[in-house]
Design a protein around this motif. Sequence first.
Motif, PDB file in Angstrom:
ATOM      1  N   GLY A  53     -24.715  43.730  28.507  1.00 37.45           N
ATOM      2  CA  GLY A  53     -25.750  42.713  28.352  1.00 37.45           C
ATOM      3  C   GLY A  53     -25.229  41.435  27.733  1.00 37.45           C
ATOM      4  N   HIS A  54     -25.752  40.320  28.200  1.00 42.91           N
ATOM      5  CA  HIS A  54     -25.491  39.010  27.595  1.00 42.91           C
ATOM      6  C   HIS A  54     -26.818  38.276  27.476  1.00 42.91           C
ATOM      7  N   ARG A  55     -26.923  37.478  26.450  1.00 44.87           N
ATOM      8  CA  ARG A  55     -28.117  36.665  26.294  1.00 44.87           C
ATOM      9  C   ARG A  55     -27.724  35.211  26.105  1.00 44.87           C
ATOM     10  N   LEU A  56     -28.670  34.338  26.413  1.00 43.05           N
ATOM     11  CA  LEU A  56     -28.455  32.910  26.262  1.00 43.05           C
ATOM     12  C   LEU A  56     -29.044  32.439  24.939  1.00 43.05           C
ATOM     13  N   VAL A  57     -28.213  31.807  24.122  1.00 41.28           N
ATOM     14  CA  VAL A  57     -28.675  31.171  22.892  1.00 41.28           C
ATOM     15  C   VAL A  57     -28.649  29.663  23.143  1.00 41.28           C
ATOM     16  N   GLU A  58     -29.815  29.048  23.066  1.00 43.80           N
ATOM     17  CA  GLU A  58     -29.955  27.636  23.413  1.00 43.80           C
ATOM     18  C   GLU A  58     -30.275  26.810  22.179  1.00 43.80           C
ATOM     19  N   GLN A  59     -29.502  25.731  21.987  1.00 46.83           N
ATOM     20  CA  GLN A  59     -29.719  24.821  20.870  1.00 46.83           C
ATOM     21  C   GLN A  59     -30.298  23.516  21.400  1.00 46.83           C
ATOM     22  N   PRO A  60     -31.552  23.211  21.096  1.00 43.25           N
ATOM     23  CA  PRO A  60     -32.124  21.945  21.562  1.00 43.25           C
ATOM     24  C   PRO A  60     -31.514  20.770  20.795  1.00 43.25           C
ATOM     25  N   PRO A  61     -31.620  19.550  21.376  1.00 40.89           N
ATOM     26  CA  PRO A  61     -32.255  19.262  22.659  1.00 40.89           C
ATOM     27  C   PRO A  61     -31.289  19.499  23.813  1.00 40.89           C
ATOM     28  N   VAL A  62     -31.827  19.665  25.001  1.00 42.06           N
ATOM     29  CA  VAL A  62     -31.008  19.807  26.199  1.00 42.06           C
ATOM     30  C   VAL A  62     -31.284  18.617  27.105  1.00 42.06           C
ATOM     31  N   PRO A  63     -30.330  18.246  27.957  1.00 43.16           N
ATOM     32  CA  PRO A  63     -30.561  17.121  28.872  1.00 43.16           C
ATOM     33  C   PRO A  63     -31.776  17.369  29.755  1.00 43.16           C
ATOM     34  N   ALA A  64     -32.413  16.309  30.180  1.00 45.85           N
ATOM     35  CA  ALA A  64     -33.632  16.411  30.977  1.00 45.85           C
ATOM     36  C   ALA A  64     -33.488  17.301  32.207  1.00 45.85           C
ATOM     37  N   PRO A  65     -32.373  17.234  32.967  1.00 49.51           N
ATOM     38  CA  PRO A  65     -32.271  18.094  34.154  1.00 49.51           C
ATOM     39  C   PRO A  65     -32.282  19.586  33.823  1.00 49.51           C
ATOM     40  N   LEU A  66     -31.942  19.936  32.559  1.00 47.44           N
ATOM     41  CA  LEU A  66     -31.883  21.342  32.175  1.00 47.44           C
ATOM     42  C   LEU A  66     -33.091  21.779  31.355  1.00 47.44           C
ATOM     43  N   ALA A  67     -34.048  20.893  31.207  1.00 45.67           N
ATOM     44  CA  ALA A  67     -35.251  21.254  30.463  1.00 45.67           C
ATOM     45  C   ALA A  67     -36.180  22.130  31.289  1.00 45.67           C
ATOM     46  N   GLY A  68     -36.034  22.091  32.591  1.00 45.39           N
ATOM     47  CA  GLY A  68     -36.860  22.890  33.491  1.00 45.39           C
ATOM     48  C   GLY A  68     -36.611  22.467  34.919  1.00 45.39           C
ATOM     49  N   GLY A  69     -37.160  23.225  35.867  1.00 42.81           N
ATOM     50  CA  GLY A  69     -37.019  22.867  37.264  1.00 42.81           C
ATOM     51  C   GLY A  69     -35.833  23.513  37.938  1.00 42.81           C
ATOM     52  N   PRO A  70     -35.525  23.089  39.180  1.00 41.60           N
ATOM     53  CA  PRO A  70     -34.514  23.767  40.000  1.00 41.60           C
ATOM     54  C   PRO A  70     -33.098  23.680  39.449  1.00 41.60           C
ATOM     55  N   VAL A  71     -32.730  22.562  38.805  1.00 45.38           N
ATOM     56  CA  VAL A  71     -31.361  22.458  38.265  1.00 45.38           C
ATOM     57  C   VAL A  71     -31.152  23.496  37.178  1.00 45.38           C
ATOM     58  N   ARG A  72     -32.137  23.661  36.309  1.00 46.85           N
ATOM     59  CA  ARG A  72     -32.013  24.674  35.253  1.00 46.85           C
ATOM     60  C   ARG A  72     -31.921  26.077  35.859  1.00 46.85           C
ATOM     61  N   GLU A  73     -32.757  26.367  36.854  1.00 47.14           N
ATOM     62  CA  GLU A  73     -32.739  27.692  37.478  1.00 47.14           C
ATOM     63  C   GLU A  73     -31.382  27.968  38.130  1.00 47.14           C
ATOM     64  N   GLN A  74     -30.855  26.976  38.850  1.00 49.04           N
ATOM     65  CA  GLN A  74     -29.549  27.162  39.482  1.00 49.04           C
ATOM     66  C   GLN A  74     -28.446  27.316  38.440  1.00 49.04           C
ATOM     67  N   ALA A  75     -28.523  26.518  37.357  1.00 50.09           N
ATOM     68  CA  ALA A  75     -27.504  26.597  36.308  1.00 50.09           C
ATOM     69  C   ALA A  75     -27.505  27.970  35.649  1.00 50.09           C
ATOM     70  N   LEU A  76     -28.682  28.499  35.342  1.00 50.07           N
ATOM     71  CA  LEU A  76     -28.760  29.817  34.720  1.00 50.07           C
ATOM     72  C   LEU A  76     -28.299  30.907  35.681  1.00 50.07           C
TER      73      LEU A  76
END
Length: 294
Positions: free
Chosen positions: A248-271
């Motif tokens: 198992g691996h988990r994502l630890v996210e430290q805000p803020p994140v760039p706008a393209p990675l805040a949500g939407g298709p770019v974030r989904e593809q990146a993850l």
Amino acid sequence: MDLLLHLRGFTAVADEMSVSEAALELGVDQPLLSRRLRALERELGVELVDRTRRQIALTPAGQALLPRARHLVDQADHLLRSVRRHERARFVIAAPAGCDPAPLARLVTLLEEAGVDVRLAGENPAPEAAAWTVEPCDPDAATWVTRLGAATAPGGDERPISLGALRPRRGGESTQVLALARDLDEPGGRLRRLADGAGIGPTTLRGAEHGLAVAETLAGRATLICARHEAVAYGLVWSPFIDPVLRGHRLVEQPPVPAPLAGGPVREQALALLGASVGAPVVAGVEVTGEAAE
């Protein structure tokens, strides 16, 4: 007068030897560019362009100014690029060792095309500046779950096997079972418990550094418990476990994140690509296709 703006217009005219073509190149109207050129000549007190010919040409004063004008325009452009690069925060991703490099490369390309200045970093230790850190965790609480299997020297069988198939056989030749430290030392000791339950004790199962474990396996002296991408990268034959032997691996996210990675298709593809790099084909309902899924 905006000297830099007018010098940029002058160098464009000198490059194209046409006011109309230079205007198209700069994205301005031709009359506006002509006015800028005449304003520059009035400011300097010289004629820069000989307009008496059918095709315009630079005057001696224009020829003398051109290299200096180019230098000033180039220096201004370099200054703007440098300032913008420093103003844009670099997005650091801390990825674990042994990641599949192909999905990571596609991730970098994706983020660069989205205007994100990305840098990859290791996990040991993860840099404090990392906006995304991929860290090991119990599969039950994981963002990504990776299936493990048994890697053997070339020539073996790729059919699914049980973890118990690796335990020593009475009277038979014993083969060392190796595992990477990340799996043996994971929180909760899941792999050790599963191995014990399958009859593979600590005298048979031991941890090894990735390169040494692969070497022992290629030599036919061991079986390596690992993810598929960690086996095929070295030409090993990989057989998935029938048992739910997972990493198992988990994502630890430290805000803020760039706008393209805040949500939407770019974030989904990146993850999805980040998950594929640790051997997980699906994340958040997005299935990875192409190279990352192979």
